[in-house]
Structure formats: structure tokens, C-alpha cells
Design an enzyme around this catalytic site. Structure first.
Site, short mmCIF file in Angstrom:
data_model
loop_
_atom_site.label_atom_id
_atom_site.label_comp_id
_atom_site.label_asym_id
_atom_site.label_seq_id
_atom_site.Cartn_x
_atom_site.Cartn_y
_atom_site.Cartn_z
N SER A 1 -13.48 0.95 2.70
CA SER A 1 -12.48 0.76 1.77
C SER A 1 -11.45 1.86 1.67
CB SER A 1 -13.20 0.70 0.33
OG SER A 1 -12.21 0.70 -0.59
N ARG B 1 -12.62 -14.58 -1.30
CA ARG B 1 -11.74 -15.27 -0.53
C ARG B 1 -12.52 -16.38 0.78
NH1 ARG B 1 -7.24 -10.35 0.47
NH2 ARG B 1 -6.00 -10.96 -1.66
N ARG C 1 -13.75 -7.64 -10.88
CA ARG C 1 -14.05 -6.99 -9.58
C ARG C 1 -14.64 -5.73 -9.72
NH1 ARG C 1 -8.24 -6.61 -6.26
NH2 ARG C 1 -9.86 -6.06 -4.53
N ASP D 1 -6.74 -7.98 4.71
CA ASP D 1 -5.95 -9.02 3.91
C ASP D 1 -5.42 -10.19 4.56
OD1 ASP D 1 -6.39 -7.35 1.71
OD2 ASP D 1 -4.64 -6.34 1.96
N LYS E 1 -12.39 -9.40 -3.20
CA LYS E 1 -11.02 -8.98 -3.47
C LYS E 1 -10.48 -9.88 -4.69
CE LYS E 1 -10.64 -6.80 0.53
NZ LYS E 1 -10.21 -5.49 0.42
N SER F 1 0.84 -1.09 -0.03
CA SER F 1 0.13 0.12 0.03
C SER F 1 0.70 1.32 -0.03
CB SER F 1 -0.95 -0.05 1.23
OG SER F 1 -1.90 -1.08 1.17
C1 S3P Z 1 -5.82 -1.26 0.09
C2 S3P Z 1 -6.80 -1.47 0.52
C3 S3P Z 1 -7.70 -2.51 0.75
C4 S3P Z 1 -6.69 -3.86 0.65
C5 S3P Z 1 -5.65 -3.72 -0.44
C6 S3P Z 1 -4.85 -2.53 -0.46
C7 S3P Z 1 -5.10 -0.18 -0.03
O1 S3P Z 1 -8.46 -2.96 -0.06
O2 S3P Z 1 -7.47 -4.97 0.78
O3 S3P Z 1 -5.05 -4.96 -0.48
O4 S3P Z 1 -3.73 -0.10 -0.49
O5 S3P Z 1 -5.63 0.98 -0.08
P1 S3P Z 1 -10.04 -2.18 0.07
O6 S3P Z 1 -10.18 -0.74 -0.09
O7 S3P Z 1 -10.89 -2.63 -1.01
O8 S3P Z 1 -10.70 -2.70 1.47
#
Ligand code: S3P
Length: 442
Positions: free
Chosen positions: A173, A357, A128, A326, A353, A28
Site C-alpha cells: 500500500s 471491486r 474503508r 487501480d 477500494k 496521486s
Molecule cells: C494511491 C495508492 C493506492 C491506489 C490509490 C492511490 C496513492 O492505494 O489504489 O488510488 O496515491 O498512494 P493503496 O495504497 O490502498 O494501494
């Protein structure tokens, strides 16, 4: 990036895991470091960047929109940005590979620039939902044409100047939050995201670090109001990316469940919006010790010592879900080895995801002999009490790196080997996963 060779792999009962490893940079944070550096005026330097396929997709896209991005031989990345408002029209489609984060955050950036970009991706990403970012970005004035169901391939025609927005997130999110904040960077006035359930806050932290005017107020109900003042000027930064707690998770659980293990994982990011798994594993009886807690690039970091432990099943508080969103696939493996029942709820987001999952983990765990019940919003798992799982099955990874790594760890505690139909997706987030595992098995 969308074509990869199919690579099946068997994972077998393991000797105790011993030794010290350093896991790669946080995915991230790596995405955000590239994006914000590419929008700053001047040269930024990033070390510890995750060089997985997802992050490389972001690098390629930022290059295609005008940033000068180069990796030096010593592993440091140097980025010359174009300035907020300065993104150029990309000449071809932006190939996002498997990466939802690249797609959703870059859609936000494009939405408030006077450019048009087409986003394509692999079969997993193309299934997705993108409606969650299409809605708010359209309200800001972007014109977005998506495939049926709001999916990739899709085209974003940005509007500059865009229209500032105040948007209440309908789901927890960080990607949606970040897409709106990044669109707000080049939008006149104040763009606000209202976040009833806190999610990872790397965007807020890093935007501030680059000099953007970002404020966060938490009201009496715990809802966060995140505001960004647009038409910002970002100043180049030197960034050290901490190790990814979501990658560390596979080795934390592996050490807890493989008898006799005792490992140390150095430089693990422990941002509270990401650290839920450690809390849950400790509540299950996991022996996880934090040492040398420190700050790396504005993020809390520590070294973790993890020893084999007799785990017990628990009811996982759904309020913790966003801080370990995650990590559920690997938590399910830990639960399958625990004594007693583990109950998880409130996990609808896991169905959208890189794969569904809940369904994919339930199917795979059943195939290797674990006792699982799949509910609409979670799994109920009866643990083996520490006994090895039967194993001896082939599990489908469904182009999902975290599914592949979770079943690799399950193989380490199975009587007969666990075969994963294709481990190539692991390279999206953790290219040296197998090398580090082999090193701990010496
Ligand atoms: C992420 C946010 C999450 C996570 C992803 C990385 C990010 O997703 O599952 O692996 O870097 O902002 P969501 O925003 O869909 O929860």
C-alpha cells in the site's frame, strides 16, 4: 463534498473512437504536490493539477490547517506553505469526501503535529479500513479514536515530537507507506518504511524534489528500505503534474475494444510503478505505441497511440498487481471482449477500494451478459472473442468512480445500452471524462 446529486446515465454502442486527447493530471501526484507545497517555506507553483473532488478535498484540508492555496485564472495553483511543524489546528472536521488517499496521507501529517483533526467522509470512504494507518501512526505516538472497525469518522491527536519508527508494510500500500513517511517529516531522527513489494513511489520522488533527505535501498530479496530524516525543511518547487495513467486506462481500453478506433492520448505518466496495465494489454495483443518519451517534473511521460485490436485472454502475473492496482476494473472489461480466458489472482486489496471491486465488477459484468467467475482473490473471465456484450442492464456504481467509468466503456461495445445508476462519482478523479469521450466520437 459528501452530498452529490444522483445522476444515472446510459452508454450505448459507439462509432469508432478517433482523435487526440489529453487526460487530466495524476491524482496521486496532485495530492502530494498540494501537501508538500503546503509544508514548504515560501511559494510553490503547480500546473496540470487534477481538479477532481478528491484533490480539492486535500486542498481544502491543507487550507484549514493554515496553507494559503489559490488557483489562478490560467489554471496554475500557487501555494504558500506553513513549514514542516507549522500546521495549524483546523477549526472544523476535515471532509475527505470519497478520498482514501487524502484521508490516509493527511492522518500521517497530523500524527506528528501538535494538533487534533477529525476526519469525515462519504458512505464509501466511511466503510474503508483505516486500521492499516492507525497501527503505525499510533506507534509513533498519535492518539487515534476511530469508529468501530477502525473506520471514519475518526479523530487524530498528533504528538510532537513524535517517535521515529521502523515499519514493515503488512500489505502492498502506497497510502500506508506515504502516511508513515509524511509523519516522519516532522519526527526527530530517522523513520523507516520496509516495503517487500514495491508500490507507487511518487512520495519518495517528490519528497526528494522538495529537499527532504530520503534514501531508498533495495536489499538482495528485492525489499525496499525507505528512510526519511525528520524535522526536514522543504523548499518551494515548481511542479508540472503529468497526465494520470489510471485515467488514460479507460480510453486505452475503449480504443482497443471499439472496432475501427485509432486514438492518441498525450502526456501520459508512465512511472514504472504505475504502468502494469500497458504491459498486460500488450501481452493480450493490444496495439499500443509509445511516442515522444520524455521527463515531466521528475516523472517519465509519453504519448500513446492506441488502435482497435483483437485481444486474447491471458493469466495476469499477480506480481504486476501493485503497478496496476487501480486498473483491474477496466482490465476486466477488456478481458470480457478478448478471445479466450483471462485469469487474475492475488487481488485481495481490490476488496477494500472505493468499493469491493471484485464483487461489484463480477455482479455488473454478469448483468450485462459477460461470463465471469468470482474467486476469493480474483476473477476468471471467458471473453466474447470481440463480439459485443448483450448489455441492456442497469449497473450499480457503488460510489466508485472507476466502476462507473469501466461500465461506461463496456456500454460502448454492448448491443443494448448499459445504464449506470449514478455517474456523479466520476468527478472525484476525472471530471471531463464524458466530454473527452464525446470528442472522440465525432
Ligand atoms: C494511491 C495508492 C493506492 C491506489 C490509490 C492511490 C496513492 O492505494 O489504489 O488510488 O496515491 O498512494 P493503496 O495504497 O490502498 O494501494
Amino acid at each position: 463534498m459528501t452530498d452529490q446529486t444522483i445522476t444515472p446515465r446510459r452508454f450505448s454502442a459507439s462509432v469508432p473512437l478517433k482523435g487526440r486527447i489529453t487526460i487530466p493530471g495524476d491524482k496521486s501526484i496532485s495530492h502530494r504536490a498540494l501537501m508538500l507545497s503546503a509544508l514548504a517555506v515560501g511559494e510553490s507553483r503547480v500546473s496540470g493539477l487534477l481538479e477532481g473532488h478528491d484533490v480539492l478535498a486535500t486542498a481544502a484540508a491543507m487550507r484549514a490547517m493554515g496553507a494559503d492555496i489559490a488557483r489562478r485564472d490560467d489554471g496554475e495553483w500557487r501555494i504558500h506553505g506553513v513549514g514542516v511543524g507549522g500546521l495549524l489546528q483546523p477549526q472544523g472536521a476535515l471532509d475527505m469526501g470519497n478520498s482514501g488517499t487524502s484521508t490516509r496521507l493527511l492522518m500521517g501529517l497530523v500524527a506528528s503535529h501538535p494538533i487534533t483533526a477529525t476526519f469525515i467522509g462519504d458512505a464509501s470512504l466511511s466503510g474503508r479500513p483505516m486500521g492499516r494507518v492507525i497501527d503505525p501512526l499510533s506507534q509513533m505516538g498519535a492518539d487515534i479514536g476511530a469508529s468501530p472497525g477502525g473506520r471514519l469518522p475518526l479523530m487524530v491527536r498528533g504528538l510532537a515530537p513524535a517517535i521515529p519508527l521502523s515499519y514493515r508494510l503488512p500489505m502492498a500500500s502506497a497510502q500506508v507507506k506515504s502516511a508513515i513517511l509524511l509523519a516522519g517529516l516532522n519526527t526527530p531522527g530517522i523513520t523507516e518504511v520496509i516495503e517487500p513489494v514495491p508500490t507507487r513511489d511518487h512520495s519518495e520522488r517528490m519528497l526528494r524534489g522538495f529537499g527532504a533527505d530520503v534514501t531508498v535501498d533495495t536489499d538482495s530479496s528485492g525489499t525496499r528500505h525507505i528512510r526519511i530524516v525528520g524535522e526536514a525543511e522543504l523548499k518551494p518547487q515548481t511542479i508540472v503534474v503529468p497526465g494520470d495513467p489510471s485515467s488514460a486506462a479507460f480510453f486505452i481500453v475503449a480504443a482497443l475494444i471499439v472496432p475501427g478506433s485509432d486514438i492518441t492520448i498525450t502526456n501520459v505518466g508512465l512511472n514504472p510503478t504505475r504502468a502494469g496495465l500497458i504491459e498486460v494489454l500488450k501481452a493480450m495483443g493490444g496495439d499500443i505505441e509509445l511516442a515522444d518519451a520524455r521527463d515531466v517534473g521528475g516523472e517519465p511521460v509519453a504519448d500513446l497511440r492506441v488502435r482497435h485490436s483483437a485481444l486474447k485472454g491471458i493469466e495476469v502475473d499477480p506480481a504486476l498487481a501493485p503497478s496496476m492496482i487501480d486498473e483491474f476494473p477496466i482490465l476486466f472489461i477488456a478481458a470480457a471482449l478478448a478471445q479466450g480466458r483471462t485469469v487474475t489472482t492475488g487481488l485481495d486489496e481490490l476488496r477494500v477500494k472505493e468499493s469491493d471491486r471484485l464483487a461489484v465488477m463480477a455482479t455488473g459484468l454478469k448483468a450485462i451478459g459477460a461470463r465471469i467467475e468470482e474467486k476469493d482473490d480474483g476473477l476468471v473471465i471467458e471473453g466474447s472473442g470481440g463480439d459485443p456484450l448483450p448489455g441492456g442492464a442497469t449497473v450499480a456504481g457503488h460510489l466508485d468512480h472507476r466502476i462507473c467509468m469501466s461500465f461506461a466503456v463496456a456500454g460502448l461495445v454492448s448491443e443494448a445500452p448499459v445504464t449506470i445508476d449514478d455517474i456523479a462519482p466520476i468527478a472525484t478523479s476525472f471530471p471531463n471524462f464524458e466530454t473527452l469521450l464525446a470528442g472522440l466520437q465525432q
